[in-house]
Design a protein around this motif. Structure first.
Motif, mmCIF file in Angstrom:
data_model
loop_
_atom_site.group_PDB
_atom_site.id
_atom_site.type_symbol
_atom_site.label_atom_id
_atom_site.label_comp_id
_atom_site.label_asym_id
_atom_site.label_seq_id
_atom_site.Cartn_x
_atom_site.Cartn_y
_atom_site.Cartn_z
ATOM 1 N N TYR A 182 -44.393 111.786 7.741
ATOM 2 C CA TYR A 182 -44.632 110.679 8.660
ATOM 3 C C TYR A 182 -45.913 110.891 9.462
ATOM 4 C CZ TYR A 182 -39.681 109.791 7.766
ATOM 5 O OH TYR A 182 -38.475 109.549 7.162
ATOM 6 N N ILE A 183 -46.548 109.768 9.806
ATOM 7 C CA ILE A 183 -47.707 109.774 10.694
ATOM 8 C C ILE A 183 -47.515 108.625 11.672
ATOM 9 C CG2 ILE A 183 -50.215 109.633 10.888
ATOM 10 C CD1 ILE A 183 -50.349 110.331 7.878
ATOM 11 N N LEU A 184 -47.431 108.925 12.961
ATOM 12 C CA LEU A 184 -47.258 107.889 13.977
ATOM 13 C C LEU A 184 -48.607 107.588 14.611
ATOM 14 C CD1 LEU A 184 -45.375 106.056 15.586
ATOM 15 C CD2 LEU A 184 -45.029 107.931 17.196
ATOM 16 N N THR A 185 -49.009 106.309 14.577
ATOM 17 C CA THR A 185 -50.291 105.904 15.133
ATOM 18 C C THR A 185 -50.088 104.886 16.250
ATOM 19 O OG1 THR A 185 -50.678 103.980 13.679
ATOM 20 C CG2 THR A 185 -51.294 106.161 12.836
ATOM 21 N N HIS A 255 -46.444 113.629 13.825
ATOM 22 C CA HIS A 255 -46.242 113.728 12.381
ATOM 23 C C HIS A 255 -44.766 113.914 12.044
ATOM 24 C CE1 HIS A 255 -50.587 114.672 12.604
ATOM 25 N NE2 HIS A 255 -50.628 114.102 11.413
ATOM 26 N N ASP A 256 -43.922 113.193 12.723
ATOM 27 C CA ASP A 256 -42.502 113.244 12.386
ATOM 28 C C ASP A 256 -41.899 111.878 12.630
ATOM 29 O OD1 ASP A 256 -42.044 113.094 15.204
ATOM 30 O OD2 ASP A 256 -42.201 115.262 15.334
ATOM 31 N N ALA A 257 -40.577 111.776 12.476
ATOM 32 C CA ALA A 257 -39.910 110.473 12.552
ATOM 33 C C ALA A 257 -39.450 110.122 13.966
ATOM 34 C CB ALA A 257 -38.717 110.462 11.595
ATOM 35 N N ARG A 258 -39.888 110.887 14.957
ATOM 36 C CA ARG A 258 -39.442 110.613 16.324
ATOM 37 C C ARG A 258 -40.108 109.362 16.897
ATOM 38 N NH1 ARG A 258 -40.765 115.654 19.709
ATOM 39 N NH2 ARG A 258 -42.633 115.545 18.393
ATOM 40 N N ASP A 259 -39.473 108.799 17.931
ATOM 41 C CA ASP A 259 -40.047 107.662 18.638
ATOM 42 C C ASP A 259 -41.197 108.115 19.529
ATOM 43 O OD1 ASP A 259 -38.285 105.830 17.533
ATOM 44 O OD2 ASP A 259 -36.806 106.087 19.121
ATOM 45 N N PHE A 260 -42.065 107.175 19.857
ATOM 46 C CA PHE A 260 -43.219 107.438 20.705
ATOM 47 C C PHE A 260 -42.778 108.024 22.043
ATOM 48 C CE2 PHE A 260 -47.113 105.244 22.855
ATOM 49 C CZ PHE A 260 -47.782 106.466 22.906
#
Length: 418
Positions: A182-185, A255-260
């Motif tokens: 995962y990549i959170l942007t 870089h994981d599935a966690r929330d912002f």
């Protein structure tokens, strides 16, 4: 392995009940490398059930079915699958005694005869005993496909999955391994993001898929790799994650599935800094998004919902002159609100919001959807005016998202300064 989920019930189709079972099952199948390829909701009709079972068995090796196992005449699943699997229905005496005990436990003098049908099962099925409810589950195998039938009541389905179904799936030897990265942007829209990484996406091999998972204010990218060599999948996926991360520098949050919000709480806690909020149009939604995260007490000191001008003056010491000259919805006012919150709650960072959430209350100068957000940190401060829509709920959600984005950007800058 591939799985399909079928939910049965007219109440699901007419919107009376929201299907939460499917999401829960999919989440618990994933760690076992069982991938859900389709979710289907159908009515309590014999033809619909037969067609769904036949189609699902062509797409997947596992078919999970919930609903339609009650004792009333509108629940036709049991009779339908008896015909579909050419298996007679028999009465399971152990299940019957369990149902009778449940009725006695809850103070009923006798059990209606119709409830004896709860103990009826297919002769060719493995009975999945339901300790917490009256309807047992059933496990049937045919032509290399596993069919699992469970009640639709969520807590009963979850019990059967945890205690009876998942352990048996875990014993299967998975022929295909699935690895997710995962990549959170934040701070970049989905279309702009896709354009920036188009060449990287084009170079992905067939066994690695890229999914865009947008929410208000952020986009999560998920790379899913499928194959038989887990170590190879992880290495190759990591290579593409590194490429995307380098390309999107400045927009990457995690870089994981966690929330912002989880990441904000973690990073603020690690940095030893604290946060407070002063909210008007959002009514506490910003602080609620943070305090919903376990461990938020380590970095969140407090919040003030100052809806009225008098509250802005009395609680946060916003100057009367500021309110008179610029109004409650102004960059000058939210900046003084943030300063007040930082002082009152003795924090390193503060967020303030004020706006016209709607659907009424707007003017020509300050229309519905106009929102001002201020963020103050240890060294710097930012203030921005947004123009959203006429929808109150969406305006509040967008304000929360933009507030957290502004907070993250300022925090990230200041971390580099220390």
């Amino acid at each position: 392995m591939k799985a399909e989920i079928i939910t049965i019930g007219d109440e699901l189709l007419n919107g009376q009940v929201v299907d939460t079972n499917s999401a829960w099952m999919a989440q618990h199948l994933a760690p076992l490398n069982i991938r859900v390829v389709q979710i289907t909701s159908i009515s309590d009709k014999k033809e619909a059930i037969e067609e769904a079972l036949e189609a699902a068995s062509q797409r997947a090796q596992i078919v999970l079915v919930t609903g339609g196992l009650g004792p009333t005449n509108d629940d036709v699943t049991k009779e339908t699958i008896a015909t579909y699997f050419d298996s007679p229905i028999i009465r399971d005496e152990e299940v019957l005694r369990h149902v009778e005990r449940l009725f006695a436990k809850f103070g009923f003098a006798d059990m209606p005869p119709i409830n004896q049908k709860q103990a009826d099962v297919l002769a060719d099925a493995d009975v999945l005993f339901n300790d917490v409810g009256t309807a047992p589950g059933m496990w049937i195998e045919r032509d290399g496909c596993v069919f699992v039938f469970m009640p639709g009541v969520p807590f009963e389905m979850k019990y059967l999955m945890r205690e009876r179904v998942l352990p048996r799936f875990a014993a299967f030897s998975a022929r295909e391994i699935t690895h997710n990265a995962y990549i959170l942007t934040v701070g970049i829209g989905e279309s702009h993001l896709a354009r920036q990484i188009a060449d990287i996406e084009d170079n992905l091999p067939d066994y690695i898929r890229l999914a865009y998972l947008p929410k208000i204010g952020l986009v999560r990218l998920r790379l899913t790799a499928s194959g038989t060599d887990g170590a190879l999948l992880e290495r190759e996926t990591a290579t593409f994650v590194d490429q995307i991360t380098a390309r999107l520098e400045g927009h990457i949050v995690g870089h994981d599935a966690r929330d912002f919000e989880e990441i904000i709480v973690e990073k603020f806690t690690e940095a030893g800094v604290t946060l407070a909020t002063a909210e008007s149009c959002t009514g506490g939604a910003v602080s609620a998004s943070i305090t919903a995260i376990p461990g938020a007490s380590q970095m969140f000191n407090g919040a003030a919902v100052t809806y009225a001008n008098s509250a802005k003056r009395n609680v946060l010491a916003v100057a009367e002159e500021t309110l008179m000259q610029f109004g409650a919805v102004s960059e000058q006012t939210v900046m003084e609100m943030a300063q007040g919150a930082k002082r009152v709650f003795q924090t390193d960072y503060a967020i303030a919001t004020s706006g016209v959430a709607g659907p009424s209350g707007g003017t020509a100068e300050k229309p519905v959807g106009m929102v001002c957000v201020a963020v103050i940190g240890r060294y710097g401060r930012e203030v921005t005016t947004f123009q959203f829509t006429n929808d109150r709920k969406i305006n509040i959600e967008r304000t929360v998202a933009m507030s957290l984005n502004m907070l993250w950007n300022l925090f990230s800058k200041e971390v580099k300064m220390t």
